[in-house]
Scaffold this motif. Structure first.
Motif, PDB file in Angstrom:
ATOM      1  N   LEU B  51      -6.758  -4.648   9.400  1.00 15.07           N
ATOM      2  CA  LEU B  51      -5.607  -5.905   9.581  1.00 15.07           C
ATOM      3  C   LEU B  51      -5.236  -5.830  10.995  1.00 15.07           C
ATOM      4  O   LEU B  51      -4.854  -6.774  11.732  1.00 15.07           O
ATOM      5  CB  LEU B  51      -4.301  -5.484   8.772  1.00 15.07           C
ATOM      6  CG  LEU B  51      -4.516  -5.937   7.216  1.00 15.07           C
ATOM      7  CD1 LEU B  51      -3.396  -5.518   6.475  1.00 15.07           C
ATOM      8  CD2 LEU B  51      -4.935  -7.437   7.125  1.00 15.07           C
ATOM      9  N   LEU B  98       6.372  -8.653  14.516  1.00 13.85           N
ATOM     10  CA  LEU B  98       6.043  -8.724  13.001  1.00 13.85           C
ATOM     11  C   LEU B  98       4.887  -8.336  12.304  1.00 13.85           C
ATOM     12  O   LEU B  98       4.994  -7.777  11.294  1.00 13.85           O
ATOM     13  CB  LEU B  98       5.923 -10.434  12.764  1.00 13.85           C
ATOM     14  CG  LEU B  98       6.813 -11.171  11.950  1.00 13.85           C
ATOM     15  CD1 LEU B  98       7.082 -12.538  12.366  1.00 13.85           C
ATOM     16  CD2 LEU B  98       6.365 -10.823  10.539  1.00 13.85           C
ATOM     17  N   ALA B  99       3.582  -8.503  13.039  1.00 16.14           N
ATOM     18  CA  ALA B  99       2.407  -7.963  12.596  1.00 16.14           C
ATOM     19  C   ALA B  99       2.633  -6.338  12.380  1.00 16.14           C
ATOM     20  O   ALA B  99       2.260  -5.731  11.368  1.00 16.14           O
ATOM     21  CB  ALA B  99       1.405  -8.386  13.199  1.00 16.14           C
ATOM     22  N   LEU B 102       4.632  -5.454   9.380  1.00 16.43           N
ATOM     23  CA  LEU B 102       3.942  -6.021   8.238  1.00 16.43           C
ATOM     24  C   LEU B 102       2.924  -4.646   7.981  1.00 16.43           C
ATOM     25  O   LEU B 102       2.723  -4.360   6.821  1.00 16.43           O
ATOM     26  CB  LEU B 102       3.325  -7.148   8.412  1.00 16.43           C
ATOM     27  CG  LEU B 102       2.956  -7.990   6.982  1.00 16.43           C
ATOM     28  CD1 LEU B 102       4.358  -8.091   6.262  1.00 16.43           C
ATOM     29  CD2 LEU B 102       2.547  -9.211   7.540  1.00 16.43           C
ATOM     30  N   VAL B 103       2.232  -4.401   8.959  1.00 15.37           N
ATOM     31  CA  VAL B 103       1.196  -3.416   8.909  1.00 15.37           C
ATOM     32  C   VAL B 103       1.828  -2.175   8.496  1.00 15.37           C
ATOM     33  O   VAL B 103       0.989  -1.501   7.526  1.00 15.37           O
ATOM     34  CB  VAL B 103       0.559  -3.230  10.217  1.00 15.37           C
ATOM     35  CG1 VAL B 103      -0.642  -2.031  10.429  1.00 15.37           C
ATOM     36  CG2 VAL B 103      -0.568  -4.655  10.483  1.00 15.37           C
ATOM     37  N   LEU B 105       4.366  -1.585   6.662  1.00 14.80           N
ATOM     38  CA  LEU B 105       4.844  -1.784   5.260  1.00 14.80           C
ATOM     39  C   LEU B 105       3.682  -1.583   4.302  1.00 14.80           C
ATOM     40  O   LEU B 105       3.860  -1.099   3.154  1.00 14.80           O
ATOM     41  CB  LEU B 105       5.532  -3.186   5.321  1.00 14.80           C
ATOM     42  CG  LEU B 105       6.205  -3.397   3.724  1.00 14.80           C
ATOM     43  CD1 LEU B 105       7.342  -2.755   4.010  1.00 14.80           C
ATOM     44  CD2 LEU B 105       6.573  -5.083   3.997  1.00 14.80           C
ATOM     45  N   LEU B 106       2.672  -2.394   4.826  1.00 16.14           N
ATOM     46  CA  LEU B 106       1.498  -2.444   3.995  1.00 16.14           C
ATOM     47  C   LEU B 106       0.813  -0.960   3.815  1.00 16.14           C
ATOM     48  O   LEU B 106       0.325  -0.471   2.842  1.00 16.14           O
ATOM     49  CB  LEU B 106       0.302  -3.401   4.511  1.00 16.14           C
ATOM     50  CG  LEU B 106       0.780  -4.974   4.318  1.00 16.14           C
ATOM     51  CD1 LEU B 106      -0.255  -5.783   5.117  1.00 16.14           C
ATOM     52  CD2 LEU B 106       0.913  -5.204   3.146  1.00 16.14           C
ATOM     53  N   GLN B 109       2.181   1.344   1.427  1.00 13.51           N
ATOM     54  CA  GLN B 109       1.676   0.795   0.054  1.00 13.51           C
ATOM     55  C   GLN B 109       0.562   1.225  -0.372  1.00 13.51           C
ATOM     56  O   GLN B 109       0.252   1.944  -1.483  1.00 13.51           O
ATOM     57  CB  GLN B 109       1.805  -0.682  -0.132  1.00 13.51           C
ATOM     58  CG  GLN B 109       3.311  -1.125  -0.135  1.00 13.51           C
ATOM     59  CD  GLN B 109       3.977  -1.880  -1.575  1.00 13.51           C
ATOM     60  OE1 GLN B 109       3.074  -1.717  -2.468  1.00 13.51           O
ATOM     61  NE2 GLN B 109       4.945  -1.755  -1.475  1.00 13.51           N
ATOM     62  N   ARG B 110      -0.518   1.039   0.532  1.00 13.46           N
ATOM     63  CA  ARG B 110      -1.855   1.459   0.027  1.00 13.46           C
ATOM     64  C   ARG B 110      -2.608   2.513   0.802  1.00 13.46           C
ATOM     65  O   ARG B 110      -3.732   2.866   0.686  1.00 13.46           O
ATOM     66  CB  ARG B 110      -2.636   0.185   0.133  1.00 13.46           C
ATOM     67  CG  ARG B 110      -2.246  -1.238  -0.743  1.00 13.46           C
ATOM     68  CD  ARG B 110      -2.980  -1.031  -2.215  1.00 13.46           C
ATOM     69  NE  ARG B 110      -2.192  -1.832  -3.132  1.00 13.46           N
ATOM     70  CZ  ARG B 110      -2.746  -3.079  -3.493  1.00 13.46           C
ATOM     71  NH1 ARG B 110      -3.795  -3.582  -2.933  1.00 13.46           N
ATOM     72  NH2 ARG B 110      -2.159  -3.704  -4.256  1.00 13.46           N
ATOM     73  N   ALA B 115      -8.090  -5.551   4.572  1.00 18.00           N
ATOM     74  CA  ALA B 115      -7.669  -6.904   4.141  1.00 18.00           C
ATOM     75  C   ALA B 115      -8.036  -7.022   2.681  1.00 18.00           C
ATOM     76  O   ALA B 115      -7.376  -7.480   1.889  1.00 18.00           O
ATOM     77  CB  ALA B 115      -8.019  -7.934   5.224  1.00 18.00           C
ATOM     78  N   GLN B 116      -9.305  -6.445   2.418  1.00 16.85           N
ATOM     79  CA  GLN B 116      -9.888  -6.686   1.187  1.00 16.85           C
ATOM     80  C   GLN B 116      -8.873  -5.995   0.060  1.00 16.85           C
ATOM     81  O   GLN B 116      -9.132  -6.366  -1.146  1.00 16.85           O
ATOM     82  CB  GLN B 116     -11.170  -6.639   0.916  1.00 16.85           C
ATOM     83  CG  GLN B 116     -11.985  -6.893   2.344  1.00 16.85           C
ATOM     84  CD  GLN B 116     -12.845  -8.034   1.867  1.00 16.85           C
ATOM     85  OE1 GLN B 116     -12.470  -8.658   0.903  1.00 16.85           O
ATOM     86  NE2 GLN B 116     -13.665  -8.478   2.588  1.00 16.85           N
ATOM     87  N   TRP B 118      -6.072  -6.534  -0.642  1.00 17.71           N
ATOM     88  CA  TRP B 118      -4.944  -7.458  -0.971  1.00 17.71           C
ATOM     89  C   TRP B 118      -5.289  -8.690  -1.651  1.00 17.71           C
ATOM     90  O   TRP B 118      -5.518  -9.580  -0.956  1.00 17.71           O
ATOM     91  CB  TRP B 118      -3.858  -7.323   0.151  1.00 17.71           C
ATOM     92  CG  TRP B 118      -3.512  -6.362   0.876  1.00 17.71           C
ATOM     93  CD1 TRP B 118      -4.196  -5.623   1.576  1.00 17.71           C
ATOM     94  CD2 TRP B 118      -2.296  -5.489   0.488  1.00 17.71           C
ATOM     95  NE1 TRP B 118      -3.459  -4.534   1.916  1.00 17.71           N
ATOM     96  CE2 TRP B 118      -2.223  -4.392   1.223  1.00 17.71           C
ATOM     97  CE3 TRP B 118      -1.184  -5.753  -0.438  1.00 17.71           C
ATOM     98  CZ2 TRP B 118      -1.165  -3.486   1.034  1.00 17.71           C
ATOM     99  CZ3 TRP B 118      -0.248  -4.809  -0.701  1.00 17.71           C
ATOM    100  CH2 TRP B 118      -0.293  -3.736   0.221  1.00 17.71           C
ATOM    101  N   SER B 119      -5.871  -8.410  -2.745  1.00 17.79           N
ATOM    102  CA  SER B 119      -6.342  -9.657  -3.536  1.00 17.79           C
ATOM    103  C   SER B 119      -6.199  -9.690  -4.967  1.00 17.79           C
ATOM    104  O   SER B 119      -7.052 -10.335  -5.675  1.00 17.79           O
ATOM    105  CB  SER B 119      -7.875  -9.932  -3.211  1.00 17.79           C
ATOM    106  OG  SER B 119      -8.652  -8.524  -3.700  1.00 17.79           O
TER     107      SER B 119
END
Lengths: 540, 123, 546, 784
Positions: B51, B98-99, B102-103, B105-106, B109-110, B115-116, B118-119
């Motif tokens: 990301l 922002l990015a 967000l990164v 935050l993400l 989580q994981r 990027a894959q 998150w689908s």
């Protein structure tokens, strides 16, 4: 004023039913529909029949002035006759539903009443957009009636009914808007007044007219329904509740033919003259094809539904004959078909309430058990077959005669696109009609008595309908007005025919300059010489 | 390839610029670099799955545009383009903030920035 | 009005800068309101924190009033009257959206605070949430005021950037973050495209000013054609804007993001970026003008581009919506489709100056935005108001079954909203479509109108599902019943939407006239006016040309 | 009226040769003539009301029967009074009310007027007299016959309605009224054939009758349309004014036009349907499923003669065609039908069916008569046939009524000698004699002769092969005598022996039938012969006997009109009607009394071959030259004057047939003139003969398998097509096209759905690809 009342009273009644107690629903509906009928009668009384070609009883309320849209109403004899038919059928539908609908009455009667308003609106509209809006709005109550109160396959039927007709009518709207735009380009202002647009539309080139006709037919032919866009009808008819079928056959299909009469014929005369044969061909194919299909049906209701396709083929055929006799027959056909086929659906509904089946395999010889019902069934079948002395005959006869006359270089100065072979082949529809309708009557009404298994104790099997063997007084009361209508229109159609004469002459005046022989297809991209239209009567 | 197309067939004033000569380095060269940056950004965005790298690719695209703006600004002899670039940089900075948020935050989580991952929303 | 306009823009005593400021008074109000909201949300007192919503609402109202009473036009714009209309619309829809957004974030934090725990400022983000919402709306209003590419770019980014955050934080579920990441990255990608487009436009013309004496419009008008670089610029810019309006090929994110975000935020996404995108499109196309393309419309490249995009967008949206079970995804795809319809208005263009409403495509777009903004909220409000007993949104179509019986208010809101979006006559959605119809036909786009008509029919299928499930079906006995959220304001938003679509009917003509006026094109530029009227003469292409 | 003014009244007769109809301007008749259809209509409505409001006491009330009988009687009286008041030679037009009336201009032919008006000329009077008279009589008969049937009121309602329809058919002053009556009688026929509606065969027969008739009706309708488009009117007086002037509605000559050929041909198809001519005859034998009074009135006496009426009424139109194409067809088809039906009739065992085939055969005679240009003969035969065939049917009905539905001639014998059956037997004998054409004492003899003689007289150049027609008719006459007396010999004379039939055969409502209900249980096994069974046939009561007697007398009295006036009473009536046509080939349709006189005048009369149709039109002078022969000679019977010798010849054939019947079926004793040898009901010499002729007998018994053939080539293919259409509608139109179109968006959606993979890169790639394609296209557009 009265036309407004005819639109508003059903809506008001619907609102009252929806907000009132459940027990009062059918009473309110009955009252509302009777008041509507009374007002319709009053309108007929006030109408100046001597000037039946003029738009009367009109009035308008501006709605979108910047678009030139008005809610503008007015009727000539044709529209008024169809409104009367609608108003006549309405109380009968309510009355005929008393025992058939035993749950959720409020919803049922409210929507049934709400259905009347747009139907009247379609016939009374003098504004194109108002017409279209009403045309579309009939879909909603019908959709709900079918999907809530229909039989097993109702969802599919309702969706198909809605989507099919909706798709068509959007295309029709495109055609109509195209005409309106043309008019706006000519006159500099947008107007949706039918009379104005008619004049502009007639001056379009043949190519434009043809496209506009195609678009309009896309909407209206589905509604009629013309072969090959008819398949929604049998499904919708079979699944709809009785009153739904009645109104579908009685009025909703007439919206299509009425629209053809009101828009296609006078708007695009050159295109109609050019393609009348094709339309007539479709009608004829529909007449014979649907008729033969009727013959192999097992479901009585489906049979009658297909018969509508066949019958309305005659109606369209008479219309594209482009002469007075054909158009007279066609318009009369609309009313007659509404009476007789509507009544047939009532009869079938009454039978269904007692036996809970419509399959010809399970039923037979019901005349023995239900002689009065059998009488009415036979009577309306005969009206449907086109027996002289009953209403169906006059209209069918005139449609065919008009078709025949249309191509004959006969006396009386009648020219037209059709002719002998069209009438002869369509005439076989008379035979086919006799075949399938007598087949039905022979199976269901006559023959050895056959009842569905387990029918004997129907009072405990089906808790709700404690109906006697034969028709009740209420049910007879539903059928008798229709029967009277059939007889009166069969024996003494003259007043109606006389009243239709002037409006039809107005419509057919669009064809004064059309040379039917010239339209061979390749040479002409020329607009019609704009025919001076007889002045449409002013609203009063 | 777009650039080549542009360069060979482009508007007359570009040709004029090239032939008239802004010295050895012409508008065309600036634009070429800018386009290359933009194209690299696109390619990077499509090709990379991380990301952060993807975000950097978009930054590259922004900067490519910025470079072109300045080149055009110079070519037109006005400052509008330069002003524009300043604003673009601001926006890019905001986006970067922002990015990154967000990164983070993400990643929480994981534990992955692929990027894959998150689908789950599809169809 | 014209005198007022003259006074505001060119009065001798008013410095130009101040005159310019006067047209962004609503934005200023919004900005001030935003700051207040930000601060109020950090208060330790729960009442004051709650007041942040009120402050936001107040700011919206004041901004709306300011827009309505403020300057009605800008002299040197080709779309001089679009501002007040757009801003009032934005404020009004924003207000309904605000009602819908209540309770979206901070529910745990607030619950803990109510339970007596100390308020944890760091964990709270209600203030940010509303502030972002307000920022986004501010950006949207700025889009309406934009007269310069830089301004437009910044306004668009200001509209978009907060929404990325709002999506991500709208729920605590990872789906929201997934939605956020997709939205943000693809948004950034498209923003780069947009910027590249703007760069080329600037490169080709030398100006970023859209209208006026020295401007993009004047250069293009003088050249009489676009030229390849400008064409490329406009194409890329339009494609970049397609992301905002969720049009093909930039539509991919839409369903995922709508589904992942909270229903209120989805409702907002369906309106705010779309409006921004369309305002941007209107500005860009106005700068090009409708007089270049072979004499009857946009330059053929742009017309083709928009034509294809419009047709594909409505088709993609509708056919994909058919396949969905999730109400939110259906609405997302329908939102795509509606963008497709509105593009018809852009293609049609404004028509002749003063020709009146039915032919004004831009007016149709504005009218449609208005009706869509109102009717769309209702459907999302129903979804936002319902929760499953197990938690989570009741977003499956089947969850709506029998809603008219179990929750009559919500059920009927859903029915009215769907039927309106279906375009059934007399609903405001029908009038919107009808306006587009007339405008499209006026421009001779018969084929596109037919495509649009067929698409409306396809759309009818899923709207019927949305309307039929609450009205015509019954909930199975064994199914757990749904819970209505505690936030009555969400229901209120739905109610306003449902009542609105009906209540607006009597004013439809006024609204159409307003839309037409707001989209009146080319008031100040003689040349543009001439080209537009020239366009009108020849745009009456007959159907036979296709 | 403008139409009439436009047409000059031309002299109706050419100088030499044929006489035909002279146009007379009609005068307004008295309004009360409307009572003729009005009264039965009232009766029908009252019966119906009783039925619907359950006032018929469960079907046991006799009121409907007496009411309808009385009303029909009054109707008859009204007709009679009208007839007596009628001024011969000038038709009456009685206007009742406007029915269909539209106009699109005031010029010639620019309106369609079909009013409920009546046109009374000789032809209508003739028909109306026997329709109402026989109607009343048979109604009286039925009042007893149908007693105890549950649908009593229903029966009489339909019965009365039939008379109404028939009146409209006959009296209507325009083709549409005729069409109204035409279909109306079809409906009543349908209702009455299907009277025993629980019986599938009755329902099927009713359906068949209606549908086959509809085929004919289509022809009639098209003929009507063509008439209208040609003449601009469907009203008789206007129409005949034009035809007699030889012009169409716009004043052009009719000579040689295709309309002149096709109008008669189309009308003829209608007549074939209603009058059961080949190939549309198949419904009539099946129609015997109806109650016998119905068979007597509708399917023998009146309705089936409607075709004859139509052709007679439209005779001027038939003569329009110079080649007389339609009349040729009429003659051939009539002759063929006469012969074919006789062959089938000889092989049947059901006496009612035999009567049905004899009706077909006699109808064939009438058509042949029309075809060979003797309307007088045809009409007179209709008249006599109405009486004697009604007598025969009613006698059969009495037998059926008394023997619980037994109709098989192998199971009945010796009724003459049974108590209470004498009147029936005598009536039967009278009927049989008439049908066989036994000379002098029977009306049937005179009327049939007129036709056969004319067939031999009419030149072959006018009606090609008319002599052949005559021969076939002669042979058929012999066959007729044979099968007629076959019935009489087997059923009425010989040893008394009977076997009751299945009650249900006659009366569908077996549970409601009072008579023989208690016997019914045993009837099946022990009712052989009269002695040992429990079955007691009940002899007919007064009403049946009275009517039979009256009709038998009537059949005999029908001889008399033949001797009244120049051409007989019927001829006189026809003279005052549109049906009037007298060939110039010899005025020998004349009644026998004048025959010798006429005979002496028999000579070759030169007539232009074409002249028959178009004498009035002066423009035809050149036509004779076209025919090399120029003159046409009246034909003769083997060189003799046909009219003179035919009496003897046909007597010979008739007696031969009778003798043959006596030989094959006659019992021992005087009744078979000493040549018969039958001793039991079931056995006769004929069985041996039948074996001798091999399969032909069986084929004839199976009606030459025509029904099966029709099934094979018409019904079955049509049904298959219907199934194919149904499948096509379901699978192709609804399935593939409609649902397919509905599926298209879904398919598209399914195809596009994978693009929404949820993967960021997929989306980005999609977007980039989209942009790339767009940019590429735009660049190509821009740069090219």
């Amino acid at each position: 004023m009265m036309l407004w009342a005819l639109i508003l009273i059903p809506l008001l009644t619907a609102a009252l039913i929806a907000s009132g107690p459940r027990g009062a629903a059918r009473g309110t509906a009955m009252l509302g529909s009777l008041i509507s009928l009374f007002i319709a009668g009053l309108a007929a009384f006030q109408f100046d029949w001597g000037n039946s070609g003029a738009m009367q009883l009109g009035g308008s309320v501006p709605f979108l002035p910047s678009f030139g849209v008005e809610f503008s109403l007015g009727v000539d004899a044709v529209a008024l006759a169809l409104i009367l038919l609608t108003a006549l059928l309405q109380p009968l539908m309510v009355l005929g539903s008393f025992s058939a609908i035993t749950s959720d009455e409020k919803t049922y009667y409210a929507w049934l009443m709400a259905l009347m308003a747009p139907m009247v609106g379609v016939f009374a509209a003098r504004d194109l957009l108002f017409f279209y809006v009403c045309f579309e709005l009939t879909l909603v109550p019908m959709f709900i009636l079918i999907s809530l109160f229909g039989s097993t396959n109702r969802k599919k039927a309702a969706i198909k009914f809605f989507l099919y007709t909706f798709t068509g009518s959007i295309l029709a709207l495109a055609g109509l808007v195209y005409v309106a735009w043309k008019a706006s380009a000519q006159t500099g202002a947008w107007s949706w007044d039918i009379a104005t647009l008619q004049m502009v539309a007639q001056s379009m080139s043949l190519k434009e007219q043809s496209w506009v006709m195609l678009a309009m037919l896309a909407g209206f032919a589905v509604k009629i329904p013309l072969f090959p866009v008819h398949t929604w009808l049998p499904l919708a008819h079979t699944e709809a509740p009785t009153a739904g079928s009645v109104v579908l056959a009685g009025v909703l299909l007439k919206l299509g033919t009425y629209a053809v009469y009101r828009f296609v014929l006078p708007f695009v005369p050159a295109a109609v003259a050019e393609y009348a044969e094709a339309i007539a061909l479709l009608s004829i194919v529909g007449i014979v094809y649907a008729g033969l299909i009727c013959w192999v049906q097992r479901d009585v209701k489906k049979l009658v539904a297909y018969s509508s396709v066949s019958h309305l083929g005659f109606c369209v055929l008479g219309m594209v004959a482009i002469n007075l006799i054909g158009a007279q027959g066609s318009l009369l056909y609309m009313i007659n078909h509404g009476l007789s086929t509507g009544a047939l659906f009532f009869c079938i509904g009454m039978m269904y309430e007692r036996y809970h089946t419509r399959s010809m395999d399970e039923l037979g010889g019901l005349a023995k058990k239900m002689p009065i019902w059998a009488f009415f069934m036979g009577f309306f079948t005969m009206a449907s077959v086109g027996l002289p002395g009953l209403n169906g005959f006059v209209s069918e006869f005139m449609c065919l005669l008009g078709t025949f006359q249309s191509g004959a270089e006969g006396v009386g100065g009648v020219r037209g696109p059709l002719g002998f072979w069209f009438a002869a082949i369509a005439g076989t529809g008379m035979i086919v009609a006799a075949i399938y309708l007598l087949y039905m009557v022979g199976k269901v009404v006559f023959g050895p008595l056959k009842e569905p298994a387990g029918h004997g104790h129907h009072d405990d099997a089906h808790g709700h309908a404690h109906l006697p063997q034969d028709l009740t007084g209420r049910e007879i009361g539903v059928l008798v007005p229709l029967a009277i209508g059939c007889v009166v229109l069969g024996v003494y159609p003259t007043p109606v025919l006389k009243a239709f004469e002037a409006p039809i002459q107005h419509t057919l005046a669009a064809y004064d300059g059309v040379n039917f022989e010239d339209f061979d297809g390749e040479d002409d991209d020329h607009g019609l010489a704009l025919v001076a239209l007889p002045a449409q009567g002013e609203a009063r | 390839m777009l650039i080549n197309l542009l360069a060979s067939h482009a508007a007359p004033q570009l040709h004029a610029a090239i032939e008239g000569g802004l010295g050895a380095i012409t508008l065309y060269h600036y634009l070429f670099v800018a386009m290359v940056m933009f194209a690299l950004g696109v390619i990077g965005f499509l090709a990379r799955r991380n990301l952060i790298i993807m975000f950097l690719s978009t930054e590259l695209m922004f900067q490519g545009a910025g470079l072109a703006l300045i080149a055009f600004s110079r070519y037109h002899f006005n400052h509008t383009g330069e002003v524009f670039v300043i604003f673009v940089l601001t926006v890019a900075a905001a986006e970067a903030a922002l990015a990154l948020a967000l990164v983070v935050l993400l990643f929480r989580q994981r534990e992955s920035l692929d990027a894959q991952e998150w689908s789950s929303l599809q169809g | 009005m014209m005198s007022l306009l003259a006074a505001m823009s060119a009065g001798p005593d008013v410095p130009p800068m101040i005159a310019k400021l006067s047209i962004i008074v609503p934005e200023i109000v919004m900005f001030v309101g935003t700051c207040v909201v930000l601060m109020l949300g950090l208060s330790k007192t729960s009442t004051i924190r709650r007041a942040s919503v009120g402050a936001a609402g107040l700011a919206l109202i004041i901004a709306g009033i300011a827009a309505a009473t403020g300057p009605q036009g800008v002299a040197d714009s080709l779309l001089p009257h679009v501002m007040p209309y757009a801003k009032v619309l934005i404020a009004a829809v924003g207000f309904i959206l605000l009602l819908l957004l209540t309770g979206t974030v901070d529910r745990e934090v607030e619950a803990e605070a109510d339970a007596g725990k100390p308020f944890d400022v760091l964990r709270a983000n209600r203030a940010e949430f509303y502030a972002f919402f307000m920022f986004s709306l501010t950006g949207l209003m700025l889009c309406a005021s934009a007269d310069d590419l830089i301004w437009l770019f910044l306004a668009l980014e200001l509209t978009s950037l907060p929404t990325y955050v709002m999506v991500s934080i709208s729920t605590a579920r990872s789906r929201s973050q997934e939605a956020g990441v997709k939205y943000f990255f693809l948004g950034a990608f498209s923003a780069a495209m947009l910027l590249m487009g703007f760069t080329f436009i600037y490169g080709a013309t030398g100006y970023t000013q859209l209208f006026g004496y020295h401007s993009i419009a004047s250069v293009i008008g003088a050249q009489g054609s676009l030229g390849p670089i400008a064409t490329l610029g406009f194409v890329m810019a339009i494609v970049g804007l397609c992301f905002k309006i969720a049009a093909v090929p930039m539509h991919f994110y839409t369903p995922d993001v709508y589904q992942g975000a909270a229903a209120g935020v989805s409702a907002m996404l369906a309106f705010v970026p779309k409006t921004a995108g369309f305002l941007g499109l209107m500005l860009l196309t106005s700068a090009v003008g409708w007089g270049l393309g072979g004499g009857y419309g946009l330059p053929s490249e742009l017309r083709l581009l928009l034509w294809v995009v419009a047709a594909l967008t409505m088709t993609f949206g509708n056919v994909l919506a058919l396949m969905q079970r999730s109400v939110k995804r259906i609405l997302a795809y329908s939102s795509i489709a509606h963008s497709g319809y509105m593009l018809v208005g852009i293609i049609a263009g404004p028509g002749a100056w003063g020709a009146g409403a039915p032919g004004n495509g831009l007016g149709a777009v504005l009218f449609y935005l208005m009706s869509y903004g109102v009717m769309n909220v209702g459907a999302f409000a129903v979804v936002a108001s319902l929760e499953k007993q197990s938690g989570g949104e009741a977003e499956d179509v089947d969850d709506l079954r029998g809603l008219c019986k179990t929750h009559p208010l919500l059920g009927w809101i859903m029915v009215i909203s769907s039927v309106t979006m279906l375009g059934l006559p007399f609903a405001i959605g029908f009038l919107g479509k009808f306006y587009l119809f007339t405008a499209g036909l006026r421009a001779g786009e018969v084929a596109l109108i037919v495509v649009m008509g067929l698409n409306s029919a396809i759309a009818a299928f899923y709207y019927l599902r949305l309307a039929g499930a609450p009205l015509l079906e019954h909930r199975d006995e064994h199914e757990a019943s749904l819970v209505v959220t505690a936030f009555n304001s969400r229901k209120l938003a739905g109610l306003i939407s449902a009542v609105g679509v009906l209540a607006l009917l009597p004013f439809a003509d006024r609204l159409a006239t307003l839309s037409d006026h707001a989209a009146s094109y080319g008031a100040s530029s003689e040349a543009a006016q001439a080209s537009a009227s020239q366009a009108e003469h020849v745009d009456a292409r007959s159907v036979t040309d296709h | 009226m403008t139409l009439l003014d436009a047409i000059p009244t031309l002299s109706t007769l050419a100088s030499g040769g044929a006489e035909h109809f002279a146009y007379h301007v009609a005068e307004a008749g008295p309004k009360w003539m409307a009572l003729v259809p009005g009264l039965p209509l009232l009766g029908a409505v009252i019966c119906l009301a009783m039925l619907l409001f359950k006032r018929d006491m469960g079907g046991r009330s006799r009121v409907p029967a007496y009411l309808v009988t009385a009303l029909l009687g009054i109707s008859f009286v009204v007709t009679l009074i009208g007839f007596l008041q009628w001024n011969h030679g000038q038709p009456w037009v009685v206007h009742a009310f406007e029915w269909i009336n539209v106009a699109w201009g005031s010029g010639a032919g620019q309106s369609l007027q079909a009013n409920a008006s009546f046109y009374m000329d000789g032809l209508s009077w003739l028909w109306m007299l026997f329709v109402t008279g026989l109607g009343a009589a048979i109604c009286l008969y039925a009042s007893e016959y149908m007693a105890n049937d549950k649908g009593y009121a229903r029966f009489f309602s339909a019965f009365a309605l039939f008379v109404v329809s028939m009146s409209c058919l006959v009296m209507g002053d325009n083709l549409v009224m005729l069409y109204l009556g035409w279909e109306g009688v079809g409906l009543c026929s349908y209702l009455l054939i299907g009277y025993f509606y629980t019986k599938p065969s009755a329902v099927a027969a009713a359906k068949k009758a209606f549908i086959v008739n509809r085929i004919g009706d289509l022809g009639l309708a098209l003929g009507l349309y063509l008439t209208f488009t040609t003449f601009g009117t469907v009203q008789y007086d206007e129409l005949f004014a034009m035809v007699s002037a030889g012009v169409d509605g716009s004043g052009h000559s009719l000579a040689g036009t295709w309309q002149a050929t096709w109008i008669p041909l189309l009308l003829m198809i209608g007549a074939f349907g209603k009058s059961a001519q080949f190939p549309l005859y198949v419904w009539l034998p099946d129609a015997m499923e109806g109650p016998t009074p119905v068979s007597a009135l509708i399917h023998a006496a009146t309705m089936v003669t409607a075709g004859v009426y139509l052709i007679a009424r439209m005779y001027p139109l038939f003569l329009m065609d110079e080649a007389l194409t339609a009349l040729h067809v009429v003659a051939y088809v009539g002759t063929f039908t006469a012969f074919l039906a006789a062959t089938i009739g000889m092989a049947q065992f059901d006496i009612k069916r035999i009567m049905a085939y004899s009706t077909l055969s006699q109808l064939g005679y009438m058509f042949a008569g029309l075809g060979v240009l003797t309307t007088n003969g045809a009409a007179y035969h209709v008249f006599t046939h109405a009486f004697f065939k009604a007598t025969l049917f009613l006698a059969c009905g009495a037998v059926m009524h008394g023997f619980a539905g037994q109709l098989d001639l192998r199971k009945l014998s010796g009724l003459w000698n049974m108590k209470g059956w004498r009147i029936v037997s005598v009536a039967m004998l009278v009927g049989c004699l008439n049908l066989s054409g036994i000379p002098v004492i029977t009306a049937g003899f005179w009327s049939k002769d007129m036709i056969i003689a004319e067939a031999f007289t009419t030149p072959n150049q006018v009606i090609a092969g008319s002599s052949l027609i005559g021969w076939v008719l002669l042979i058929t006459a012999g066959m007729t005598a044979y099968y007629t007396f076959r019935v009489f010999f087997r059923v009425f004379v010989g040893p008394v022996e009977f076997e009751p039939g299945d009650e249900a055969h006659g009366h569908g409502d077996d549970d409601d039938h009072g008579h023989g209900g208690d016997d019914h249980g045993h009837a099946g096994h022990d009712a052989h012969g009269h002695g040992d069974g429990h079955f007691h046939p009940h002899a007919p009561g007064w009403a049946i006997n009275f009517v039979l007697a009256a009709l038998a007398i009537g059949s005999t009295v029908a001889i008399l009109p033949n001797f009244m006036g120049d051409h007989g009473w019927v001829g006189g009536l026809l003279h005052d009607s549109t049906a009037f046509y007298q060939s110039g080939f010899g005025h020998h349709e004349a009644p026998a009394g004048e025959h010798a006189l006429a005979n002496s005048k028999m000579e070759v009369v030169p007539v232009a071959a074409h002249s028959a149709p178009a004498h009035g039109a002066p423009s035809h002078d050149s036509a004779p030259d076209a025919h090399a022969a120029g003159e046409v000679h009246a034909n003769s019977f083997l060189g003799m004057n046909a009219h003179a010798v035919m009496y003897y010849v046909s007597t010979l054939f008739g007696l031969a047939g009778l003798a043959f019947a006596a030989y094959l079926h006659g019992p021992v004793g005087a009744w078979s003139f000493g040549i018969g040898n039958r001793t039991k009901a079931a056995v006769s010499r004929a069985d041996g003969w039948k074996r001798a002729i091999g399969p032909i007998g069986r084929w004839a018994e199976h009606k030459w398998y025509v029904d099966e053939f029709y099934d094979l080539i018409l019904r079955t293919p049509l049904r298959v097509i219907a199934h194919i259409f149904h499948a096509f509608d379901k699978l192709i139109i609804d399935g593939a096209l409609v649902d397919g179109a509905g599926l298209l968006p879904r398919l598209l959606g399914r195809t596009l759905r994978p693009m929404q993979s949820g993967v960021l890169h997929g989306y980005a790639t999609g977007m980039a690809a989209g942009i790339g394609i767009i940019v590429l296209i735009v660049l190509v557009m821009t740069l090219s």
